[in-house]
Enzyme design. Sequence first.
Site, short mmCIF file in Angstrom:
data_model
loop_
_atom_site.label_atom_id
_atom_site.label_comp_id
_atom_site.label_asym_id
_atom_site.label_seq_id
_atom_site.Cartn_x
_atom_site.Cartn_y
_atom_site.Cartn_z
N ARG A 72 0.81 -1.22 0.00
CA ARG A 72 0.00 0.00 0.00
C ARG A 72 0.85 1.28 0.00
O ARG A 72 0.47 2.30 0.55
CB ARG A 72 -0.96 0.00 1.20
CG ARG A 72 -1.95 -1.16 1.17
CD ARG A 72 -2.83 -1.11 -0.08
NE ARG A 72 -3.71 -2.27 -0.14
CZ ARG A 72 -3.45 -3.38 -0.84
NH1 ARG A 72 -2.32 -3.48 -1.54
NH2 ARG A 72 -4.29 -4.39 -0.84
N SER A 126 -11.65 0.39 2.22
CA SER A 126 -10.94 -0.18 3.37
C SER A 126 -10.37 0.92 4.23
O SER A 126 -9.63 1.79 3.75
CB SER A 126 -9.81 -1.10 2.89
OG SER A 126 -10.33 -2.21 2.20
N GLU A 183 -5.69 3.50 6.28
CA GLU A 183 -5.47 3.41 4.84
C GLU A 183 -6.16 4.57 4.14
O GLU A 183 -5.68 5.08 3.13
CB GLU A 183 -6.01 2.08 4.30
CG GLU A 183 -5.74 1.88 2.83
CD GLU A 183 -6.03 0.47 2.35
OE1 GLU A 183 -6.43 0.30 1.20
OE2 GLU A 183 -5.86 -0.48 3.16
#
Length: 305
Positions: free
Chosen positions: A178, A227, A297
Amino acid sequence: MTFPDLIPSLRPSMPGLRGTLEANAPMAPLSWFRTGGPAQLLFTPVDEEDLALFMAGLPARISWMVVGLGSNLLVRDGGVEGVVIRLGRGFGGIALDGLTITAGAGAPDVKVARAAAEAGIRGLSFLRGIPGAIGGALRMNGGAYGGETKDVFVSARAIRRDGSIAVYDAAAMGFSYRRCSVPADVVFTQATFRGEPGDREAIMAEMQKITEARSSSQPVNTRTGGSTFKNPPGHSAWKLVDEAGCRGLTVGGAQVSPMHTNFLVNLGTASSADIEALGETVRERVLKHSGIELEWEIKRVGLAA
């Protein structure tokens, strides 16, 4: 909050600018949460050349950020000081060449996945499971359903802070979970990916399975930001949240989704403060229960009201 208008001071220094400048532009409509205050200045460039002109002429003292589809974004209620650059229609192109596909940074991930599938290019179906645009996938090494951006990445074009063009190969991107290591003051404008030969019908069937899996397990078609937390090494964020007793937890008009506990949902009346407070409450409960500190996130930007 109403910010001072930056347009009168910026426009004269950028002759030839073709994009749209909007002072105190509402940001809530640009975020999937549908919350948050205004952008002091919203700039929508026409194309890469227009963006380069703007970046070169923007004074160093003025802060700025980039948004795409706003799917992984929480804009705080006080709004965003400085400039928000929105990559819209001019960055949404998709072109095919054999097994490669080149897409603008504003192109929705799902459209890129569909274009690849229709061309019989295998390997990009995972993009169907990411509710964002290519620019975000590059910046965060977006991934879902067993695939990540780095798996099919070839190269990317970008604009540096001084308005110059940069090209990055896979090594220069520095992809990890990520993340990518490209400096934050670089704006991606397009990317090229390469897949493998595949059967169109089989790829379309794979994408349909992803669509059905998302619909049955995630709160799609709701005011959510995707998310919320990154998966800690060796753990699933949703499971940690669930085990900490946070399923269905609410703060104001915000709720931890009963369907998928790594999603926060605006029930219709939430402020950004509600959503962020709920996320922090979840992080505290998970840390107390498991000793694991969850990392956001979702990108949180702007000022508190």
